[in-house]
Design an enzyme around this catalytic site. Structure first.
Site, PDB file in Angstrom:
ATOM      1  N   THR A 180      -6.128  18.521  -1.496  1.00  0.00           N
ATOM      2  CA  THR A 180      -5.640  17.431  -2.758  1.00  0.00           C
ATOM      3  C   THR A 180      -6.977  17.225  -3.802  1.00  0.00           C
ATOM      4  OG1 THR A 180      -4.847  15.750  -1.076  1.00  0.00           O
ATOM      5  CG2 THR A 180      -5.317  14.757  -3.049  1.00  0.00           C
TER       6      THR A 180
ATOM      7  N   HIS B 194       0.462  13.015  -6.276  1.00  0.00           N
ATOM      8  CA  HIS B 194       0.199  11.782  -5.510  1.00  0.00           C
ATOM      9  C   HIS B 194       0.688  10.852  -5.580  1.00  0.00           C
ATOM     10  CE1 HIS B 194      -3.853  11.328  -3.296  1.00  0.00           C
ATOM     11  NE2 HIS B 194      -2.747  10.179  -2.873  1.00  0.00           N
TER      12      HIS B 194
ATOM     13  N   PRO C  98       1.501  14.383   3.455  1.00  0.00           N
ATOM     14  CA  PRO C  98       0.698  13.712   4.661  1.00  0.00           C
ATOM     15  C   PRO C  98       0.248  12.525   3.538  1.00  0.00           C
ATOM     16  CG  PRO C  98      -0.702  15.161   2.045  1.00  0.00           C
ATOM     17  CD  PRO C  98       0.952  15.376   2.636  1.00  0.00           C
ATOM     18  N   THR C  99       0.286  11.140   4.586  1.00  0.00           N
ATOM     19  CA  THR C  99       0.658  10.299   4.409  1.00  0.00           C
ATOM     20  C   THR C  99      -0.560   9.882   5.599  1.00  0.00           C
ATOM     21  OG1 THR C  99       2.140   9.325   5.609  1.00  0.00           O
ATOM     22  CG2 THR C  99       3.140  10.224   3.816  1.00  0.00           C
ATOM     23  N   ALA C 100      -1.082   8.792   4.284  1.00  0.00           N
ATOM     24  CA  ALA C 100      -2.591   8.177   4.949  1.00  0.00           C
ATOM     25  C   ALA C 100      -2.137   6.635   6.450  1.00  0.00           C
ATOM     26  CB  ALA C 100      -3.494   7.676   4.601  1.00  0.00           C
TER      27      ALA C 100
ATOM     28  N   TYR D 173       1.073  -1.119  -0.096  1.00  0.00           N
ATOM     29  CA  TYR D 173      -0.213   0.215   0.352  1.00  0.00           C
ATOM     30  C   TYR D 173       0.978   1.512   0.023  1.00  0.00           C
ATOM     31  CZ  TYR D 173      -3.235   3.939   1.454  1.00  0.00           C
ATOM     32  OH  TYR D 173      -3.614   5.220   1.726  1.00  0.00           O
TER      33      TYR D 173
ATOM     34  N   LYS E  76      -3.427  21.719  -3.955  1.00  0.00           N
ATOM     35  CA  LYS E  76      -2.505  20.448  -3.884  1.00  0.00           C
ATOM     36  C   LYS E  76      -2.599  18.845  -4.783  1.00  0.00           C
ATOM     37  CE  LYS E  76      -0.262  16.172  -1.186  1.00  0.00           C
ATOM     38  NZ  LYS E  76      -0.826  14.322  -2.342  1.00  0.00           N
TER      39      LYS E  76
ATOM     40  N   GLN F 246      -3.744  17.841   5.636  1.00  0.00           N
ATOM     41  CA  GLN F 246      -4.513  17.731   4.170  1.00  0.00           C
ATOM     42  C   GLN F 246      -6.177  17.344   4.077  1.00  0.00           C
ATOM     43  OE1 GLN F 246      -5.220  14.215   3.094  1.00  0.00           O
ATOM     44  NE2 GLN F 246      -5.773  14.655   1.386  1.00  0.00           N
TER      45      GLN F 246
ATOM     46  N   ASP G 198       6.436  17.419  -4.109  1.00  0.00           N
ATOM     47  CA  ASP G 198       6.892  15.946  -3.225  1.00  0.00           C
ATOM     48  C   ASP G 198       6.744  15.641  -4.946  1.00  0.00           C
ATOM     49  OD1 ASP G 198       4.095  15.016  -4.137  1.00  0.00           O
ATOM     50  OD2 ASP G 198       2.864  15.740  -2.422  1.00  0.00           O
TER      51      ASP G 198
ATOM     52  N   GLY H  71       9.102  11.487  -5.379  1.00  0.00           N
ATOM     53  CA  GLY H  71      10.896  10.913  -5.433  1.00  0.00           C
ATOM     54  C   GLY H  71      11.803  12.212  -4.597  1.00  0.00           C
TER      55      GLY H  71
ATOM     56  N   SER I  66      -2.720  13.617   7.730  1.00  0.00           N
ATOM     57  CA  SER I  66      -3.634  13.432   5.994  1.00  0.00           C
ATOM     58  C   SER I  66      -5.311  13.243   6.386  1.00  0.00           C
ATOM     59  CB  SER I  66      -3.562  12.265   5.764  1.00  0.00           C
ATOM     60  OG  SER I  66      -4.412  11.212   4.852  1.00  0.00           O
TER      61      SER I  66
ATOM     62  N   TYR J  96      -9.436  15.862   1.996  1.00  0.00           N
ATOM     63  CA  TYR J  96     -10.241  15.024   0.631  1.00  0.00           C
ATOM     64  C   TYR J  96     -11.972  15.674   1.225  1.00  0.00           C
ATOM     65  CZ  TYR J  96      -6.519  11.647   0.033  1.00  0.00           C
ATOM     66  OH  TYR J  96      -5.659  11.065  -1.030  1.00  0.00           O
TER      67      TYR J  96
END
Length: 393
Positions: free
Chosen positions: A181, A280, A103-105, A50, A256, A153, A311, A313, A132, A155
């Site tokens: 986002t 993303h 943000p990472t979920a 994931y 974003k 972040q 963001d 890489g 997130s 949604y």
């Protein structure tokens, strides 16, 4: 020399080099990317996949890295670099370096401390953490970890009351900006998640939505997250909603997911306070360019009216320098945070931020830059530059 004396010599050498006994300490981690393999070994396959995977053929996932590798330096020499200042100001907030946390979920899938650990590590490093919407810790819980500059972040759910409530909670909890986002009207096709029938483990919830009966994810015959998004996230989201958000909060809004000049101009017209160039993490539309390849187009279109961030890489201090040379005001890191969190908890996230900071400072020194304002376009050569130079020959 007799064979006995050569054996003795070899034995003595082994003792000196410490090879006569197995290594007592684990391999020292010397760069950010090494955490990925440790996370792969530690995490359940569903969880690692994931975090690690991208959309479809994962071309953009690879390209996010490879594009940085094709940008080269033009270092300047004989400049006094005995004092280097890498501090900067983002939306009026003074931070220690232009490296922030994306943000990472669902971070508690990586480590029991989850977002608490990331919040503490970011604060200790003197930088910004972005929480997130789909965190496994709520805005209030993250705020309770202590002082720190934090963004939220967002949604946009179909039920706008849910959105308004969440934004108000983030503002009350002391969050300083919204990262909206805009690239996810539907979830990208992440084939690893489909194969693994990805769903949030039953002992975890999406904490920000727990009281709204939106905190759990049903099991699905493909990706549980894709089904959740299809059911809850608003596909009709448009520029008018960016304006609407400004009517319900005093927090500045960063858009974003911008990758083109056209959308940069529309974002500024809609009142965005900043832009995050993002694909993303290559998890949405495959075969879009790397973010570093889109950055200059966006910066030129912004014309200095709002700050532009990137963001995707970023794994080295050299990457940070390249982004700033192309006009970014700062970068956000995502996967390195969850991989280091999985490996070593809060200490791992601290180490990632410290390594990137040290590498970036060294890159500045070796390029002849003492402060961020010294970094400019002349310090790098892109593929496009090389093609243009060759065509003139």
């Amino acid at each position: 020399m007799s064979s006995k004396s050569s054996d003795d010599a070899a034995g003595g050498l082994s003792a000196v080099l410490g090879r006569s006994k197995p290594m007592a300490h684990k391999m020292e981690i010397t760069n950010v990317s090494e955490y990925e393999e440790i996370a792969r070994r530690k995490l359940p396959k569903m969880v690692f996949d994931y975090y690690a995977s991208g959309a479809e053929d994962q071309w953009t996932l690879r390209e996010n890295r490879h594009a940085f590798e094709r940008i080269l330096f033009r270092p300047r020499i004989l400049i006094d670099v005995s004092r280097i200042d890498i501090t900067t100001t983002i939306l009026g907030f003074k931070i220690s370096m232009p490296i922030m946390v994306a943000p990472t979920a669902m971070q508690k899938m990586a480590h029991p401390d989850g977002e608490y650990a990331t919040a503490r590590a970011s604060s200790a490093a003197g930088t910004i953490m972005t929480l997130s919407s789909w965190a496994t810790s709520s805005v209030e819980e993250v705020a309770s970890t202590g002082p720190g500059i934090r963004f939220f972040q967002l949604y946009v759910y179909k039920d706008r009351n849910v959105v308004a409530q969440l934004v108000r909670r983030a503002e009350r909890a002391g969050f300083k900006a919204i990262a909206l986002t805009v690239d996810t009207p539907r979830l990208g096709r992440r084939e690893a998640d489909i194969k693994n029938r990805f769903t949030l483990p039953p002992f975890l919830t999406l904490k920000n939505f727990e009281g709204l009966d939106l905190g759990k994810m049903d099991e699905s015959n493909d990706s549980g997250l894709a089904s959740y998004v299809a059911g809850q996230i608003d596909r009709s989201l448009s520029w008018k909603d960016v304006k609407w958000l400004q009517t319900i909060t005093h927090m500045p809004i960063l858009v974003k997911g911008v990758m083109t000049a056209e959308d940069t101009r529309l974002a500024i017209q809609a009142g965005a306070a900043g832009i995050i160039v993002s694909n993303h993490g290559a998890r949405q539309l495959d075969y879009v360019p790397a973010t570093i390849s889109c950055l200059e187009e966006v910066v030129k279109a912004a014309q200095g009216r709002v700050p532009v961030f990137l963001d995707g890489g970023v794994r080295r201090g050299t990457d940070v320098f390249k982004a700033l040379a192309l006009g970014a005001s700062g970068v956000f890191i995502g996967r390195p945070v969850v991989f280091s969190l999985a490996a070593e908890g809060e200490a791992g996230v601290r180490k990632v931020l410290e390594m990137l900071r040290d590498e970036f400072e060294l890159t500045m020194a070796l390029n002849g830059c003492c402060s961020l304002k010294d970094i400019n376009r002349n310090h790098i050569v892109t593929e496009g530059d090389m093609i243009r130079t060759a065509s003139r020959l």
